[in-house]
Design a protein around this motif. Sequence first.
Motif, PDB file in Angstrom:
ATOM      1  N   ARG A  62       0.294  -1.541   0.463  1.00 19.97           N
ATOM      2  CA  ARG A  62       0.435   0.139   0.070  1.00 19.97           C
ATOM      3  C   ARG A  62       1.473   1.119   0.410  1.00 19.97           C
ATOM      4  NH1 ARG A  62      -5.411   1.158   3.578  1.00 19.97           N
ATOM      5  NH2 ARG A  62      -5.527   3.162   2.365  1.00 19.97           N
ATOM      6  N   SER A  63       1.062   1.651  -1.189  1.00 19.64           N
ATOM      7  CA  SER A  63       1.813   2.776  -1.275  1.00 19.64           C
ATOM      8  C   SER A  63       1.817   4.462  -0.503  1.00 19.64           C
ATOM      9  CB  SER A  63       1.873   3.379  -3.007  1.00 19.64           C
ATOM     10  OG  SER A  63       1.016   3.635  -2.995  1.00 19.64           O
ATOM     11  N   ASP A  64       0.583   4.353  -0.564  1.00 18.25           N
ATOM     12  CA  ASP A  64       0.612   5.341   0.593  1.00 18.25           C
ATOM     13  C   ASP A  64      -0.024   4.796   2.116  1.00 18.25           C
ATOM     14  OD1 ASP A  64      -2.294   3.941   0.469  1.00 18.25           O
ATOM     15  OD2 ASP A  64      -3.533   6.262  -0.484  1.00 18.25           O
ATOM     16  N   TYR A  65       0.553   4.371   2.678  1.00 14.92           N
ATOM     17  CA  TYR A  65       0.301   3.829   4.037  1.00 14.92           C
ATOM     18  C   TYR A  65       1.324   4.537   4.520  1.00 14.92           C
ATOM     19  CZ  TYR A  65       0.195   0.812   7.885  1.00 14.92           C
ATOM     20  OH  TYR A  65       0.415   0.229   9.349  1.00 14.92           O
ATOM     21  N   ALA A  66       0.682   5.940   5.664  1.00 15.94           N
ATOM     22  CA  ALA A  66       1.620   6.473   6.030  1.00 15.94           C
ATOM     23  C   ALA A  66       2.546   5.955   7.018  1.00 15.94           C
ATOM     24  CB  ALA A  66       1.093   7.721   6.386  1.00 15.94           C
ATOM     25  N   THR A  67       1.671   5.579   7.831  1.00 19.85           N
ATOM     26  CA  THR A  67       2.339   4.623   9.923  1.00 19.85           C
ATOM     27  C   THR A  67       3.544   3.433   9.022  1.00 19.85           C
ATOM     28  OG1 THR A  67      -0.158   4.715  10.031  1.00 19.85           O
ATOM     29  CG2 THR A  67       1.602   2.960  11.556  1.00 19.85           C
ATOM     30  N   GLY A  68       3.398   2.882   8.243  1.00 25.53           N
ATOM     31  CA  GLY A  68       3.802   1.844   7.660  1.00 25.53           C
ATOM     32  C   GLY A  68       5.754   2.770   7.351  1.00 25.53           C
ATOM     33  N   TRP A  69       5.543   4.002   5.878  1.00 23.14           N
ATOM     34  CA  TRP A  69       6.736   4.553   5.572  1.00 23.14           C
ATOM     35  C   TRP A  69       7.208   5.544   7.020  1.00 23.14           C
ATOM     36  CZ3 TRP A  69       8.559   4.718   1.418  1.00 23.14           C
ATOM     37  CH2 TRP A  69       7.993   4.579  -0.160  1.00 23.14           C
TER      38      TRP A  69
ATOM     39  N   TYR B 117       7.299  10.683   2.703  1.00 19.32           N
ATOM     40  CA  TYR B 117       6.431   9.999   2.045  1.00 19.32           C
ATOM     41  C   TYR B 117       5.174   9.911   3.499  1.00 19.32           C
ATOM     42  CZ  TYR B 117       8.483   8.692  -2.573  1.00 19.32           C
ATOM     43  OH  TYR B 117       8.739   8.188  -3.434  1.00 19.32           O
ATOM     44  N   ALA B 118       5.722   9.317   4.609  1.00 23.16           N
ATOM     45  CA  ALA B 118       5.015   9.684   5.778  1.00 23.16           C
ATOM     46  C   ALA B 118       3.887  11.011   6.011  1.00 23.16           C
ATOM     47  CB  ALA B 118       5.601   9.079   7.325  1.00 23.16           C
ATOM     48  N   ALA B 119       4.844  12.141   6.291  1.00 19.89           N
ATOM     49  CA  ALA B 119       4.169  13.296   6.172  1.00 19.89           C
ATOM     50  C   ALA B 119       2.894  13.526   4.888  1.00 19.89           C
ATOM     51  CB  ALA B 119       5.508  14.384   5.734  1.00 19.89           C
ATOM     52  N   ARG B 120       3.720  13.376   3.612  1.00 19.10           N
ATOM     53  CA  ARG B 120       2.739  13.847   2.828  1.00 19.10           C
ATOM     54  C   ARG B 120       1.625  12.896   2.931  1.00 19.10           C
ATOM     55  NH1 ARG B 120       4.392  11.574  -3.476  1.00 19.10           N
ATOM     56  NH2 ARG B 120       6.387  12.155  -3.055  1.00 19.10           N
ATOM     57  N   TYR B 121       1.578  11.980   3.130  1.00 15.40           N
ATOM     58  CA  TYR B 121       0.555  10.652   3.115  1.00 15.40           C
ATOM     59  C   TYR B 121      -0.435  11.024   4.517  1.00 15.40           C
ATOM     60  CZ  TYR B 121       2.069   8.240  -1.037  1.00 15.40           C
ATOM     61  OH  TYR B 121       2.704   8.421  -2.267  1.00 15.40           O
ATOM     62  N   ASP B 122       0.045  12.028   5.088  1.00 14.99           N
ATOM     63  CA  ASP B 122      -0.697  11.946   6.997  1.00 14.99           C
ATOM     64  C   ASP B 122       0.328  12.964   7.326  1.00 14.99           C
ATOM     65  OD1 ASP B 122      -1.864  12.057   9.054  1.00 14.99           O
ATOM     66  OD2 ASP B 122      -1.962   9.783   9.371  1.00 14.99           O
ATOM     67  N   SER B 123      -0.632  14.187   6.954  1.00 16.79           N
ATOM     68  CA  SER B 123       0.429  15.796   8.299  1.00 16.79           C
ATOM     69  C   SER B 123       0.493  15.499   9.442  1.00 16.79           C
ATOM     70  CB  SER B 123      -0.478  16.750   7.541  1.00 16.79           C
ATOM     71  OG  SER B 123      -1.414  16.306   7.896  1.00 16.79           O
ATOM     72  N   ALA B 124      -0.048  14.617   9.881  1.00 17.63           N
ATOM     73  CA  ALA B 124      -0.276  14.315  11.918  1.00 17.63           C
ATOM     74  C   ALA B 124       1.249  14.067  11.970  1.00 17.63           C
ATOM     75  CB  ALA B 124      -0.481  13.732  12.421  1.00 17.63           C
ATOM     76  N   PHE B 125       1.972  13.467  10.988  1.00 17.14           N
ATOM     77  CA  PHE B 125       3.530  12.652  11.391  1.00 17.14           C
ATOM     78  C   PHE B 125       4.851  13.811  11.045  1.00 17.14           C
ATOM     79  CE2 PHE B 125       1.504   8.014   9.862  1.00 17.14           C
ATOM     80  CZ  PHE B 125       2.017   7.894  11.216  1.00 17.14           C
TER      81      PHE B 125
END
Length: 311
Positions: A225-232, A257-265
């Motif tokens: 899952r390429s947009d998986y923020a937690t994994g990145w 990538y993590a920050a791109r897919y979920d700004s909370a990171f």
Amino acid sequence: GHDCCDRLARLKLGYAYHLLGRDDAALQQYRAIPDLVMRGEVNVRIAYGIFYSRSLLEGASLSEEGDWNGALSAFRVAADLAQKYDDVGDYTDFGPKARVAKGVAEQNGALAATRLKDFDSAVTLAEQALAFDPRNPLFIETLADAKRGQAVTAASTEFDVGGQTTSGQTTSRPATLDDLTASYSKALDVDPTMFSSWNNLGVLLAAGGHHDEAMEAFRNAVKVRSDYATGWFNLGSELLLHGSWTQVLAAEGALGYAARYDSAFRSKTPALTFDDEIYKSGLDLSRLLPPDWQLATTARRSTTPLTLALI
């Protein structure tokens, strides 16, 4: 007289709304009936089926509101009603469907209990759900999550898991890190696209000092899952904390990538985190899993558990 017919009419109307996908309208009708007691219903099985639907919807609705206590009670009632539904009449005819219904209620109950950090109840419910469908990767993962919570809460030996250091005595032997990694591996054997299982397996492997294997697990999570923020985020954290100096750029790329897919990171300090989200799977549990079914292609984050009609 009048009370019985009005009651049954409301139940049937509620059920009709549910079949049309209008669960709010269904609940409105269902909630107008104060209790789930049989009142001389002619077809006991249909009554139990509708009662089951009402309890399951109630549980799903309370889950969405974050009332996990109420949801857990409703799912327990639903599991009990599915059992009663199964006990009535021709077992061969209705057995499998009722067992699916019971499993769905128990799976949802396990998710609610996990949210409440009542991991003992969660493990019991998850084991019951899995007993009827031993190859269901969602059920296997739910049991793995519950066992992890149980171990982190009641570990008699202190170990550090994802920043949660735990200590304390317990009477029953808690699952070891090896037991827990085996639980997630089992889910992945059935469905290698369980990105949340890859993630949680990676955190456990890192906790056991297996950093190369952990990196591989996180890579698998984001490959699926390429947009998986937690994994990145975990891949970046692990590369940064335990990779070689040549991997710093890769680490920063992964954290980006993590920050791109979920700004909370964006504002989080690199550290390993478990994924405790509930994913909606787009799965009709009244049928067996198709052999090519994959979580990665159907999942979206959701607070709502699974729902299913019995009749």
